[in-house]
Design a protein around this motif. Structure first.
Motif, PDB file in Angstrom:
ATOM      1  N   LEU A   8       0.856  -1.180   0.000  1.00  0.00           N
ATOM      2  CA  LEU A   8       0.000   0.000   0.000  1.00  0.00           C
ATOM      3  C   LEU A   8       0.895   1.234   0.000  1.00  0.00           C
ATOM      4  CD1 LEU A   8      -2.663   1.545   0.267  1.00  0.00           C
ATOM      5  CD2 LEU A   8      -2.503   1.215   2.755  1.00  0.00           C
ATOM      6  N   ILE A   9       0.675   2.116  -0.962  1.00  0.00           N
ATOM      7  CA  ILE A   9       1.433   3.361  -1.095  1.00  0.00           C
ATOM      8  C   ILE A   9       0.524   4.502  -0.687  1.00  0.00           C
ATOM      9  CG2 ILE A   9       2.708   4.845  -2.698  1.00  0.00           C
ATOM     10  CD1 ILE A   9       2.736   2.244  -4.561  1.00  0.00           C
ATOM     11  N   TYR A  50       3.778  -4.274 -10.278  1.00  0.00           N
ATOM     12  CA  TYR A  50       2.685  -3.534 -10.902  1.00  0.00           C
ATOM     13  C   TYR A  50       2.178  -2.502  -9.898  1.00  0.00           C
ATOM     14  CZ  TYR A  50       1.343  -6.220 -15.134  1.00  0.00           C
ATOM     15  OH  TYR A  50       1.270  -6.786 -16.371  1.00  0.00           O
ATOM     16  N   VAL A  51       1.849  -1.305 -10.365  1.00  0.00           N
ATOM     17  CA  VAL A  51       1.222  -0.297  -9.513  1.00  0.00           C
ATOM     18  C   VAL A  51      -0.123   0.099 -10.122  1.00  0.00           C
ATOM     19  CG1 VAL A  51       1.407   2.021  -8.522  1.00  0.00           C
ATOM     20  CG2 VAL A  51       3.443   0.591  -8.721  1.00  0.00           C
ATOM     21  N   ILE A  60      -1.902   1.071  -4.948  1.00  0.00           N
ATOM     22  CA  ILE A  60      -1.691  -0.316  -4.546  1.00  0.00           C
ATOM     23  C   ILE A  60      -0.748  -0.966  -5.544  1.00  0.00           C
ATOM     24  CG2 ILE A  60      -2.798  -2.556  -4.189  1.00  0.00           C
ATOM     25  CD1 ILE A  60      -5.367  -0.954  -3.460  1.00  0.00           C
ATOM     26  N   ALA A  61       0.264  -1.659  -5.019  1.00  0.00           N
ATOM     27  CA  ALA A  61       1.241  -2.331  -5.875  1.00  0.00           C
ATOM     28  C   ALA A  61       1.306  -3.808  -5.529  1.00  0.00           C
ATOM     29  CB  ALA A  61       2.619  -1.689  -5.711  1.00  0.00           C
ATOM     30  N   ALA A  98      -6.774  -9.846   1.531  1.00  0.00           N
ATOM     31  CA  ALA A  98      -6.309 -10.009   2.903  1.00  0.00           C
ATOM     32  C   ALA A  98      -4.929  -9.387   3.076  1.00  0.00           C
ATOM     33  CB  ALA A  98      -6.275 -11.489   3.279  1.00  0.00           C
ATOM     34  N   ALA A  99      -4.065  -9.537   2.074  1.00  0.00           N
ATOM     35  CA  ALA A  99      -2.748  -8.903   2.137  1.00  0.00           C
ATOM     36  C   ALA A  99      -2.885  -7.393   2.201  1.00  0.00           C
ATOM     37  CB  ALA A  99      -1.909  -9.323   0.922  1.00  0.00           C
ATOM     38  N   LEU A 100      -3.779  -6.823   1.386  1.00  0.00           N
ATOM     39  CA  LEU A 100      -3.997  -5.374   1.417  1.00  0.00           C
ATOM     40  C   LEU A 100      -4.561  -4.939   2.763  1.00  0.00           C
ATOM     41  CD1 LEU A 100      -4.045  -2.602   0.099  1.00  0.00           C
ATOM     42  CD2 LEU A 100      -6.284  -3.188  -0.878  1.00  0.00           C
TER      43      LEU A 100
END
Length: 264
Positions: A8-9, A50-51, A60-61, A98-100
């Motif tokens: 997460l950016i 990928y972004v 999100i990448a 879930a990762a995000l």
């Protein structure tokens, strides 16, 4: 089984910055956002990631293969080029959503996105090299069937955009709710979804659902690989087979097993 690494950016203190010392021109803010996205796309892309722009102040990448040092170098590059900094949360899970979720929690626990004291946070544990595998990332590339003939060459540009966005919105909701996938509009009539290990029938159900709900017909090519970019290219190749054979769903690894992908 997939092991998707999501980063997460988040632009630090961006909301207050846009109105300090007084409101900044929207055209300047849009220019900064688009340039930052372009630079991040290249910075992560040079490392096989990928972004996706989402809301621009949050991006999100998919970053399988990038360790903490690589993330820190990207933060440094942004700091040297822009009047803003970025914080990064990194997490890994079989399910991309879930990762995000974990990556988001890492940044939220470090402070508010509008807290001026929270700058260049780098939290989370990237997937160790020893635990990486050849099928960690599954990417699905969706495309609207005959978008040019049905929409672009028939409707005005804004009504075409409405139809495409309706399809994207319904697909995004369905893939998130049904499969913990993350789907992103990437321009034109294309949507890229980052997925767990799904079967052909589950992709077919997604295509059928969008057609039944909003009347937008899709096709999808799917790839899986060690990195996001490799999985994405395989998905593109599978999508080309959809176009050539007029099929709705093609999985790159099935094409390889059948020998249908040799021409690519």
């Amino acid at each position: 089984m997939t092991s998707t690494q999501v980063t997460l950016i988040q632009i630090d203190n961006y909301g207050p910055w846009t109105v300090t010392p007084e409101p900044r021109r929207e055209v300047d803010l849009q220019t900064l956002q688009s340039r930052l996205y372009a630079d991040l796309s290249q910075l992560f892309g040079n490392r096989e990631g990928y972004v996706f722009f989402t809301r621009f102040d949050n991006m999100i990448a998919v970053t399988n293969g990038l360790d903490r040092d690589a993330h820190a170098l990207i933060q440094e590059s942004v700091r040297n080029r822009y009047p803003v900094t970025i914080s990064l949360g990194v997490a890994v899970d079989e399910r991309p959503a879930a990762a995000l979720g974990r990556a988001s929690t890492l940044l939220q626990d470090a402070g508010s996105a509008q807290d001026e004291t929270r700058q260049e946070i780098l939290q989370g544990d990237p997937l160790p090299e020893a635990e990486r595998g050849p099928e960690d990332v599954q990417i699905a590339h969706f495309d609207v069937n005959d978008a040019t003939g049905k929409y672009t060459d028939q409707l005005n540009a804004f009504d075409t955009f409405i139809h495409i966005e309706q399809g994207y919105a319904e697909l995004m909701r369905y893939m998130r709710n049904a499969h913990d996938s993350l789907s992103f509009f990437v321009g034109g009539d294309n949507v890229i979804a980052v997925c767990p290990d799904l079967a052909e029938e589950e992709y077919r159900d997604a295509v059928d659902h969008v057609r039944d709900m909003v009347g937008v017909e899709l096709k999808v090519g799917v790839g899986r690989a060690r990195t996001a970019q490799d999985a994405g290219m395989q998905a593109k190749h599978a999508l080309e087979v959809c176009r050539e054979h007029r099929t709705d769903v093609e999985l790159d690894w099935r094409l390889e097993e059948a020998g249908a992908g040799d021409s690519f």
